[in-house]
Design a protein around this motif. Structure first.
Motif, PDB file in Angstrom:
ATOM      1  N   ALA A 253       2.838  70.861  56.033  1.00 50.51           N
ATOM      2  CA  ALA A 253       2.481  71.770  54.802  1.00 50.51           C
ATOM      3  C   ALA A 253       1.793  70.950  53.846  1.00 50.51           C
ATOM      4  CB  ALA A 253       3.809  72.375  54.663  1.00 50.51           C
ATOM      5  N   GLU A 254       2.280  69.738  53.664  1.00 52.57           N
ATOM      6  CA  GLU A 254       1.855  68.949  52.698  1.00 52.57           C
ATOM      7  C   GLU A 254       0.256  68.714  52.899  1.00 52.57           C
ATOM      8  OE1 GLU A 254       4.457  65.958  54.895  1.00 52.57           O
ATOM      9  OE2 GLU A 254       4.429  68.082  54.515  1.00 52.57           O
ATOM     10  N   ASP A 255      -0.377  69.007  54.084  1.00 54.93           N
ATOM     11  CA  ASP A 255      -1.703  68.638  54.313  1.00 54.93           C
ATOM     12  C   ASP A 255      -2.551  69.717  54.018  1.00 54.93           C
ATOM     13  OD1 ASP A 255      -1.028  66.133  55.659  1.00 54.93           O
ATOM     14  OD2 ASP A 255      -0.656  67.342  57.429  1.00 54.93           O
ATOM     15  N   ILE A 256      -1.935  71.035  53.733  1.00 51.32           N
ATOM     16  CA  ILE A 256      -2.837  72.169  53.504  1.00 51.32           C
ATOM     17  C   ILE A 256      -4.069  71.889  52.374  1.00 51.32           C
ATOM     18  CG2 ILE A 256      -2.815  74.644  52.346  1.00 51.32           C
ATOM     19  CD1 ILE A 256      -0.101  74.981  54.189  1.00 51.32           C
ATOM     20  N   PRO A 257      -3.929  71.207  51.171  1.00 50.56           N
ATOM     21  CA  PRO A 257      -5.055  70.982  50.490  1.00 50.56           C
ATOM     22  C   PRO A 257      -6.202  70.199  51.137  1.00 50.56           C
ATOM     23  CG  PRO A 257      -3.020  70.578  49.342  1.00 50.56           C
ATOM     24  CD  PRO A 257      -2.570  70.913  50.578  1.00 50.56           C
ATOM     25  N   GLY A 258      -5.728  69.346  52.079  1.00 52.92           N
ATOM     26  CA  GLY A 258      -6.871  68.553  52.601  1.00 52.92           C
ATOM     27  C   GLY A 258      -7.555  69.350  53.789  1.00 52.92           C
ATOM     28  N   LEU A 259      -6.533  70.011  54.366  1.00 51.39           N
ATOM     29  CA  LEU A 259      -7.125  71.036  55.610  1.00 51.39           C
ATOM     30  C   LEU A 259      -8.229  71.960  54.983  1.00 51.39           C
ATOM     31  CD1 LEU A 259      -3.716  71.791  57.278  1.00 51.39           C
ATOM     32  CD2 LEU A 259      -5.481  70.037  58.207  1.00 51.39           C
TER      33      LEU A 259
ATOM     34  N   VAL B 211     -19.109  81.309  52.288  1.00 46.14           N
ATOM     35  CA  VAL B 211     -18.786  79.851  52.157  1.00 46.14           C
ATOM     36  C   VAL B 211     -17.530  79.449  51.198  1.00 46.14           C
ATOM     37  CG1 VAL B 211     -21.288  78.864  52.859  1.00 46.14           C
ATOM     38  CG2 VAL B 211     -20.834  79.571  50.550  1.00 46.14           C
ATOM     39  N   ASP B 212     -17.185  80.393  50.371  1.00 47.22           N
ATOM     40  CA  ASP B 212     -15.969  80.465  49.513  1.00 47.22           C
ATOM     41  C   ASP B 212     -14.676  81.017  50.309  1.00 47.22           C
ATOM     42  OD1 ASP B 212     -17.669  79.898  47.329  1.00 47.22           O
ATOM     43  OD2 ASP B 212     -18.029  81.969  47.022  1.00 47.22           O
ATOM     44  N   TRP B 213     -14.798  81.020  51.636  1.00 47.87           N
ATOM     45  CA  TRP B 213     -13.735  81.500  52.272  1.00 47.87           C
ATOM     46  C   TRP B 213     -12.580  80.491  52.232  1.00 47.87           C
ATOM     47  CZ3 TRP B 213     -10.660  79.499  56.226  1.00 47.87           C
ATOM     48  CH2 TRP B 213      -9.730  80.545  56.714  1.00 47.87           C
ATOM     49  N   PRO B 214     -12.959  79.301  52.393  1.00 47.91           N
ATOM     50  CA  PRO B 214     -11.791  78.060  52.526  1.00 47.91           C
ATOM     51  C   PRO B 214     -10.900  78.260  51.152  1.00 47.91           C
ATOM     52  CG  PRO B 214     -13.750  77.482  53.424  1.00 47.91           C
ATOM     53  CD  PRO B 214     -14.090  78.558  52.927  1.00 47.91           C
ATOM     54  N   PRO B 215     -11.642  78.042  50.007  1.00 53.54           N
ATOM     55  CA  PRO B 215     -10.899  78.058  48.639  1.00 53.54           C
ATOM     56  C   PRO B 215      -9.992  79.320  48.575  1.00 53.54           C
ATOM     57  CG  PRO B 215     -13.009  77.938  48.167  1.00 53.54           C
ATOM     58  CD  PRO B 215     -12.987  77.815  49.486  1.00 53.54           C
ATOM     59  N   GLN B 216     -10.880  80.549  49.094  1.00 51.49           N
ATOM     60  CA  GLN B 216      -9.897  81.622  48.768  1.00 51.49           C
ATOM     61  C   GLN B 216      -9.087  82.124  49.780  1.00 51.49           C
ATOM     62  OE1 GLN B 216     -13.494  84.349  48.993  1.00 51.49           O
ATOM     63  NE2 GLN B 216     -13.940  84.061  46.941  1.00 51.49           N
ATOM     64  N   TYR B 217      -9.073  81.935  50.894  1.00 45.00           N
ATOM     65  CA  TYR B 217      -8.267  82.015  52.307  1.00 45.00           C
ATOM     66  C   TYR B 217      -7.707  81.093  52.913  1.00 45.00           C
ATOM     67  CZ  TYR B 217     -10.418  86.414  50.782  1.00 45.00           C
ATOM     68  OH  TYR B 217     -11.012  87.662  50.185  1.00 45.00           O
ATOM     69  N   GLY B 218      -8.174  79.980  52.781  1.00 43.88           N
ATOM     70  CA  GLY B 218      -7.840  79.019  53.780  1.00 43.88           C
ATOM     71  C   GLY B 218      -6.368  78.274  53.572  1.00 43.88           C
ATOM     72  N   ALA B 219      -5.889  78.117  52.398  1.00 43.37           N
ATOM     73  CA  ALA B 219      -4.423  77.739  52.142  1.00 43.37           C
ATOM     74  C   ALA B 219      -3.655  78.559  52.834  1.00 43.37           C
ATOM     75  CB  ALA B 219      -4.048  77.699  50.901  1.00 43.37           C
ATOM     76  N   ARG B 220      -3.617  79.981  52.659  1.00 44.56           N
ATOM     77  CA  ARG B 220      -2.753  81.113  53.410  1.00 44.56           C
ATOM     78  C   ARG B 220      -3.157  80.995  54.936  1.00 44.56           C
ATOM     79  NH1 ARG B 220      -4.331  86.985  51.214  1.00 44.56           N
ATOM     80  NH2 ARG B 220      -5.583  85.407  50.138  1.00 44.56           N
ATOM     81  N   THR B 221      -4.177  80.907  55.378  1.00 40.05           N
ATOM     82  CA  THR B 221      -4.600  80.890  56.775  1.00 40.05           C
ATOM     83  C   THR B 221      -3.746  79.819  57.524  1.00 40.05           C
ATOM     84  OG1 THR B 221      -6.700  82.127  56.657  1.00 40.05           O
ATOM     85  CG2 THR B 221      -6.492  80.893  58.553  1.00 40.05           C
ATOM     86  N   PHE B 222      -3.870  78.572  56.886  1.00 40.89           N
ATOM     87  CA  PHE B 222      -3.496  77.448  57.346  1.00 40.89           C
ATOM     88  C   PHE B 222      -1.951  77.308  57.233  1.00 40.89           C
ATOM     89  CE2 PHE B 222      -7.712  75.483  56.603  1.00 40.89           C
ATOM     90  CZ  PHE B 222      -7.837  74.697  57.948  1.00 40.89           C
ATOM     91  N   ALA B 223      -1.394  77.939  56.280  1.00 36.42           N
ATOM     92  CA  ALA B 223       0.282  77.969  56.152  1.00 36.42           C
ATOM     93  C   ALA B 223       0.745  78.718  57.281  1.00 36.42           C
ATOM     94  CB  ALA B 223       0.422  78.086  54.768  1.00 36.42           C
ATOM     95  N   ALA B 224       0.060  80.039  57.474  1.00 34.83           N
ATOM     96  CA  ALA B 224       0.534  80.956  58.471  1.00 34.83           C
ATOM     97  C   ALA B 224       0.257  80.177  59.933  1.00 34.83           C
ATOM     98  CB  ALA B 224      -0.285  82.208  58.654  1.00 34.83           C
ATOM     99  N   ALA B 225      -0.698  79.698  60.214  1.00 39.88           N
ATOM    100  CA  ALA B 225      -1.020  78.839  61.359  1.00 39.88           C
ATOM    101  C   ALA B 225       0.187  77.925  61.746  1.00 39.88           C
ATOM    102  CB  ALA B 225      -2.263  78.344  61.241  1.00 39.88           C
ATOM    103  N   LEU B 226       0.513  76.918  60.618  1.00 36.80           N
ATOM    104  CA  LEU B 226       1.572  76.028  60.791  1.00 36.80           C
ATOM    105  C   LEU B 226       2.780  76.472  61.179  1.00 36.80           C
ATOM    106  CD1 LEU B 226       0.773  73.897  57.794  1.00 36.80           C
ATOM    107  CD2 LEU B 226       0.482  73.189  60.150  1.00 36.80           C
ATOM    108  N   GLU B 227       3.102  77.882  61.017  1.00 41.43           N
ATOM    109  CA  GLU B 227       4.248  78.410  61.257  1.00 41.43           C
ATOM    110  C   GLU B 227       4.433  79.296  62.586  1.00 41.43           C
ATOM    111  OE1 GLU B 227       7.189  78.115  59.548  1.00 41.43           O
ATOM    112  OE2 GLU B 227       6.052  76.733  58.191  1.00 41.43           O
ATOM    113  N   ASP B 228       3.049  79.319  63.204  1.00 39.02           N
ATOM    114  CA  ASP B 228       2.910  80.032  64.369  1.00 39.02           C
ATOM    115  C   ASP B 228       2.775  79.342  65.550  1.00 39.02           C
ATOM    116  OD1 ASP B 228       2.052  81.970  66.212  1.00 39.02           O
ATOM    117  OD2 ASP B 228       0.585  82.928  65.214  1.00 39.02           O
ATOM    118  N   PRO B 229       3.701  79.684  66.406  1.00 37.50           N
ATOM    119  CA  PRO B 229       3.720  78.758  67.801  1.00 37.50           C
ATOM    120  C   PRO B 229       2.419  78.922  68.518  1.00 37.50           C
ATOM    121  CG  PRO B 229       5.403  80.184  67.870  1.00 37.50           C
ATOM    122  CD  PRO B 229       4.731  80.290  66.619  1.00 37.50           C
TER     123      PRO B 229
END
Length: 158
Positions: A13-19, A40-58
């Motif tokens: 989770a602490e990697d999310i800004p770097g991801l 090209v604005d997708w990462p700052p707009q949706y990236g954190a939420r997407t990576f956070a959800a993916a980290l929780e999904d097996p």
């Protein structure tokens, strides 16, 4: 740069800004340059939420490339199926990026190896990835890793 200077590991989770920053690099270097329809604005707009959800999904794999405590690359993969339409379990490499100055350390190869090992453990019968037809460097990278062309998407501007 040697293989030992970068670490490929499961993202946390602490990697999310770097991801998100890594994803922004991918969008700027690849999608934004090759496809004007990519937001090209997708990462700052949706990236954190997407990576956070993916980290929780097996069913998702999120890997980070770390150098000196900083995330300098990532891989996002998923496994799906079987379904009524596709009767096998398949793994999809959704996104991969390593900052250019760290590519000689084989981080990309190691990311794909980790992804393929994970996909096998998930019961996937094949793995797939897409690349822009004009991104010959990426296509060569994937072909060196054993991927072969399966489909071709054709587009016409209207």
């Amino acid at each position: 740069m040697t293989d030992h200077q970068v670490i490929v590991r499961r993202a946390r989770a602490e990697d999310i800004p770097g991801l998100v920053a890594s994803s922004a690099g991918l969008f700027a270097e690849d999608g934004g340059m090759r496809d004007r329809s990519v937001n090209v604005d997708w990462p700052p707009q949706y990236g954190a939420r997407t990576f956070a959800a993916a980290l929780e999904d097996p069913a998702h794999l999120v890997l980070a490339v770390e150098r000196d405590g900083q995330v300098v690359g990532h891989l996002l993969g998923t496994v799906t199926g079987p379904t009524a339409k596709r009767t096998v379990t398949a793994a999809t490499l959704v996104s991969i990026y390593v900052r250019p100055e760290h590519r000689r350390a084989r981080a990309g190869d190691r990311l794909v190896e980790e992804f393929l090992d994970w996909a096998r453990r998930q019961g996937a019968e094949h793995a797939e990835v897409t690349a822009y037809a004009t991104n010959t460097e990426a296509i060569r990278f994937y072909e060196r890793g054993g991927f072969t062309a399966m489909t071709l998407t054709l587009r016409q501007a209207l």
